[in-house]
Design a protein around this motif. Structure first.
Motif, PDB file in Angstrom:
ATOM      1  N   ILE A   1      -0.568  -9.585  -2.869  1.00  0.00           N
ATOM      2  CA  ILE A   1      -0.920  -9.807  -1.480  1.00  0.00           C
ATOM      3  C   ILE A   1      -1.925  -8.737  -1.064  1.00  0.00           C
ATOM      4  N   THR A   2      -2.942  -9.146  -0.291  1.00  0.00           N
ATOM      5  CA  THR A   2      -3.946  -8.212   0.206  1.00  0.00           C
ATOM      6  C   THR A   2      -3.654  -7.919   1.668  1.00  0.00           C
ATOM      7  N   LEU A   3      -3.572  -6.633   2.006  1.00  0.00           N
ATOM      8  CA  LEU A   3      -3.137  -6.190   3.326  1.00  0.00           C
ATOM      9  C   LEU A   3      -4.277  -5.498   4.060  1.00  0.00           C
ATOM     10  N   ASP A   4      -4.292  -5.646   5.371  1.00  0.00           N
ATOM     11  CA  ASP A   4      -5.285  -5.000   6.226  1.00  0.00           C
ATOM     12  C   ASP A   4      -4.819  -3.579   6.548  1.00  0.00           C
TER      13      ASP A   4
ATOM     14  N   ALA B   1     -11.840   0.453   1.491  1.00  0.00           N
ATOM     15  CA  ALA B   1     -11.767   1.167   2.762  1.00  0.00           C
ATOM     16  C   ALA B   1     -11.025   0.356   3.811  1.00  0.00           C
ATOM     17  N   ALA B   2     -10.990  -0.985   3.653  1.00  0.00           N
ATOM     18  CA  ALA B   2     -10.386  -1.853   4.677  1.00  0.00           C
ATOM     19  C   ALA B   2      -9.088  -2.514   4.241  1.00  0.00           C
ATOM     20  N   THR B   3      -8.831  -2.599   2.917  1.00  0.00           N
ATOM     21  CA  THR B   3      -7.674  -3.368   2.447  1.00  0.00           C
ATOM     22  C   THR B   3      -6.901  -2.633   1.352  1.00  0.00           C
ATOM     23  N   VAL B   4      -5.674  -3.073   1.147  1.00  0.00           N
ATOM     24  CA  VAL B   4      -4.825  -2.605   0.051  1.00  0.00           C
ATOM     25  C   VAL B   4      -4.226  -3.834  -0.621  1.00  0.00           C
ATOM     26  N   THR B   5      -4.351  -3.928  -1.935  1.00  0.00           N
ATOM     27  CA  THR B   5      -3.769  -5.047  -2.685  1.00  0.00           C
ATOM     28  C   THR B   5      -2.492  -4.581  -3.356  1.00  0.00           C
ATOM     29  N   LEU B   6      -1.387  -5.278  -3.051  1.00  0.00           N
ATOM     30  CA  LEU B   6      -0.063  -4.891  -3.538  1.00  0.00           C
ATOM     31  C   LEU B   6       0.489  -5.965  -4.463  1.00  0.00           C
ATOM     32  N   GLU B   7       0.926  -5.550  -5.656  1.00  0.00           N
ATOM     33  CA  GLU B   7       1.648  -6.444  -6.568  1.00  0.00           C
ATOM     34  C   GLU B   7       3.117  -6.339  -6.214  1.00  0.00           C
ATOM     35  N   LEU B   8       3.700  -7.408  -5.708  1.00  0.00           N
ATOM     36  CA  LEU B   8       5.057  -7.376  -5.181  1.00  0.00           C
ATOM     37  C   LEU B   8       6.088  -7.232  -6.288  1.00  0.00           C
ATOM     38  N   GLU B   9       7.233  -6.644  -5.949  1.00  0.00           N
ATOM     39  CA  GLU B   9       8.282  -6.437  -6.953  1.00  0.00           C
ATOM     40  C   GLU B   9       8.829  -7.765  -7.465  1.00  0.00           C
TER      41      GLU B   9
ATOM     42  N   LYS C   1       2.913  -0.960  11.045  1.00  0.00           N
ATOM     43  CA  LYS C   1       3.051  -0.512  12.429  1.00  0.00           C
ATOM     44  C   LYS C   1       4.078  -1.333  13.201  1.00  0.00           C
ATOM     45  N   ASN C   2       4.335  -2.574  12.750  1.00  0.00           N
ATOM     46  CA  ASN C   2       5.324  -3.413  13.436  1.00  0.00           C
ATOM     47  C   ASN C   2       6.745  -3.203  12.933  1.00  0.00           C
ATOM     48  N   GLY C   3       6.938  -2.225  12.021  1.00  0.00           N
ATOM     49  CA  GLY C   3       8.275  -1.917  11.529  1.00  0.00           C
ATOM     50  C   GLY C   3       8.617  -2.547  10.188  1.00  0.00           C
TER      51      GLY C   3
ATOM     52  N   LYS D   1      -5.584  -1.702   8.874  1.00  0.00           N
ATOM     53  CA  LYS D   1      -5.360  -1.479  10.304  1.00  0.00           C
ATOM     54  C   LYS D   1      -3.916  -1.736  10.687  1.00  0.00           C
ATOM     55  N   GLU D   2      -3.210  -2.544   9.888  1.00  0.00           N
ATOM     56  CA  GLU D   2      -1.819  -2.867  10.189  1.00  0.00           C
ATOM     57  C   GLU D   2      -0.839  -1.890   9.541  1.00  0.00           C
ATOM     58  N   ILE D   3      -1.342  -1.000   8.676  1.00  0.00           N
ATOM     59  CA  ILE D   3      -0.472  -0.104   7.906  1.00  0.00           C
ATOM     60  C   ILE D   3      -0.292   1.217   8.641  1.00  0.00           C
ATOM     61  N   ARG D   4       0.972   1.651   8.769  1.00  0.00           N
ATOM     62  CA  ARG D   4       1.252   2.950   9.380  1.00  0.00           C
ATOM     63  C   ARG D   4       1.165   4.049   8.343  1.00  0.00           C
ATOM     64  N   GLU D   5       1.778   3.843   7.158  1.00  0.00           N
ATOM     65  CA  GLU D   5       1.726   4.854   6.106  1.00  0.00           C
ATOM     66  C   GLU D   5       2.009   4.215   4.760  1.00  0.00           C
ATOM     67  N   ILE D   6       1.576   4.884   3.681  1.00  0.00           N
ATOM     68  CA  ILE D   6       1.829   4.449   2.306  1.00  0.00           C
ATOM     69  C   ILE D   6       2.541   5.573   1.573  1.00  0.00           C
ATOM     70  N   LEU D   7       3.685   5.257   0.980  1.00  0.00           N
ATOM     71  CA  LEU D   7       4.403   6.207   0.140  1.00  0.00           C
ATOM     72  C   LEU D   7       4.237   5.757  -1.306  1.00  0.00           C
ATOM     73  N   ARG D   8       3.727   6.626  -2.160  1.00  0.00           N
ATOM     74  CA  ARG D   8       3.417   6.238  -3.533  1.00  0.00           C
ATOM     75  C   ARG D   8       4.414   6.841  -4.509  1.00  0.00           C
ATOM     76  N   ASP D   9       4.693   6.072  -5.578  1.00  0.00           N
ATOM     77  CA  ASP D   9       5.574   6.521  -6.661  1.00  0.00           C
ATOM     78  C   ASP D   9       6.948   6.919  -6.147  1.00  0.00           C
TER      79      ASP D   9
END
Length: 454
Positions: A65-68, A52-60, A38-40, A70-78
């Motif tokens: 990193i585990t993300l909240d 339901a509350a978090t997303v865990t991302l394996e960085l390139e 949401k902050n760009g 509430k801070e995510i605007r959208e997720i684009l997959r693949d």
């Protein structure tokens, strides 16, 4: 020497395996998940865990990193990595759709929509619409072409509108946080630079994102959109409304219904089949509806041949408005047909679905129960309908709101010969009149058959 020759033969096979593995590893690197905050900010990698509350991302670049959420605007997959094509995805047409445009009972034009994949992973979306006058002659032609990134973020857009007033041309391109817009009209040319709001997209890309993410979108998704047709920014919101089954071309298909809001315009519905292709789309509220057709039918129509409406096109009007009765009703799906009743009768409208032997009646009575009490109407409704149906049994009842008015709602079961039926009864008092909605259909189809009434 013999054994050495035997060892030498598999080496080619090993090289082949290594080559295939390299392709597979390369393919895995080419596709990633992109998270927009949401902050760009943006992060990319591979999602390896979700709650339901978090997303865990394996960085390139390595690490997790585990993300909240509430801070995510959208997720684009693949999403293909920049400058690379997805393995096995040939550069070319990803989807091509054709439509007839209907306004009420009149076919008013045609529309084509093509989504292409370009070298480097970019997406180009092309939309062309032709609007006809009352004599069937071309009146206005519009063409919009977007170039977007693989994650459908804006790059450039062109819009052309040809009519009796001449040619309108508008070109816009993203340039360091600004949108450079050039507009050309007969005898006039203007250039402006607009600040781009966070998360801005072009209109076709916003639509394509909803189509692409249709199975994953929960609740609603909104984004600011620059629309070159009006040279302005609007807030677009897509809401996944319901999953339904639609009788289409003699076949019952699962359909996902989206509701789209564009600024202050009337909400519009978009119906997608299981493959993500559009069956119908409202383009100007319910006043203008696109209905999918075939390439052969569309080309014949454009060449001047008489093309009779299909069954789906004849059922295109999803909304019935009764100005004198003061109500409106939206069909559950295209398989239902409106049957207005003669003026002066209590029953003013029936919509029916012959395939499922289901119907909805709207009744309007002048006057209200003594005292104008909704509770009195509730008692009267129960008496009337329990005596009219065999094995009538209440499932639920209560007071609710319909179109802002207080209403009584009753759900009941009954039997017709050996078939179990379920009925919905809605009653409300408004403007000195009593409004009744009566729906009956096979029990298994009840949830999908509910109309919208207000």
């Amino acid at each position: 020497m013999g054994p050495m020759r035997k060892i030498g033969a598999p080496r080619g096979w090993i090289r082949t395996v290594v080559f295939v593995l390299a392709l597979l590893v390369g393919g895995a690197a080419a596709a990633r998940d992109v998270i927009h905050f949401k902050n760009g900010r943006t992060l990319s990698g591979r999602i390896v865990g979700e709650t339901a509350a978090t997303v865990t991302l394996e960085l390139e670049g390595g690490g997790r990193i585990t993300l909240d959420r509430k801070e995510i605007r959208e997720i684009l997959r693949d999403v293909p990595a920049p400058g690379r094509s997805r393995p096995g995805g040939a550069v070319g047409v990803l989807r091509s759709e054709r439509f007839f445009l209907w306004s009420g009972s009149r076919r008013v034009g045609t529309r084509t929509l093509v989504v292409r994949k370009l070298q480097g992973g970019r997406i180009r979306i092309e939309e062309e619409s032709v609007f006809l006058d009352e004599k069937g002659r071309e009146d206005v032609r519009t063409r919009m072409v977007e170039t977007d990134t693989a994650s459908l973020e804006p790059v450039r857009i062109t819009y052309r509108e040809t009519s009796g007033r001449g040619l309108l041309r508008r070109d816009a391109e993203v340039d360091h946080g600004q949108l450079r817009v050039t507009t050309s009209l007969p005898g006039r040319r203007t250039e402006v630079s607009l600040a781009i709001p966070k998360g801005m997209r072009f209109p076709l890309a916003a639509r394509e994102f909803a189509v692409r993410e249709r199975e994953r979108l929960e609740g609603g998704w909104e984004t600011p959109v620059y629309d070159p047709r009006e040279e302005n920014f609007f807030l677009f919101r897509y809401e996944k409304k319901a999953a339904r089954r639609v009788d289409w071309e003699g076949e019952v298909r699962p359909v996902l219904v989206f509701r789209r809001s564009r600024g202050r315009r009337a909400a519009e519905e978009l119906w997608l089949d299981a493959s993500g292709e559009t069956l119908t789309e409202e383009l100007n509220g319910p006043a203008l509806v696109a209905v999918r057709t075939t390439k052969k039918r569309l080309e014949a129509f454009r060449k001047g041949a008489r093309v009779e409406p299909s069954g789906e096109e004849r059922r295109v009007r999803p909304l019935f408005v009764h100005p004198e009765g003061g109500f409106r009703l939206r069909k559950p799906n295209l398989a239902w047909t409106f049957e207005p009743q003669p003026a002066g009768r209590e029953k003013v409208l029936t919509i029916s679905n012959l395939r499922y032997f289901a119907y909805v009646d709207i009744r309007v009575r002048r006057g209200v129960p003594e005292g104008g009490l909704l509770s009195a109407l509730a008692v009267r409704m129960q008496k009337e309908f329990s005596s009219a149906s065999k094995d009538f049994r209440k499932v639920s009842e209560g007071f609710t709101k319909v179109g802002g008015a207080e209403a009584y709602r009753l759900v009941a079961t009954s039997r017709n010969k050996d078939e179990a039926l379920e009925s919905l009864l809605v009653g409300l008092l408004h403007g000195g009149r009593t409004y009744l909605l009566v729906m009956a259909c096979p029990k298994a189809y009840f949830a999908e058959a509910l109309p919208e009434f207000e």
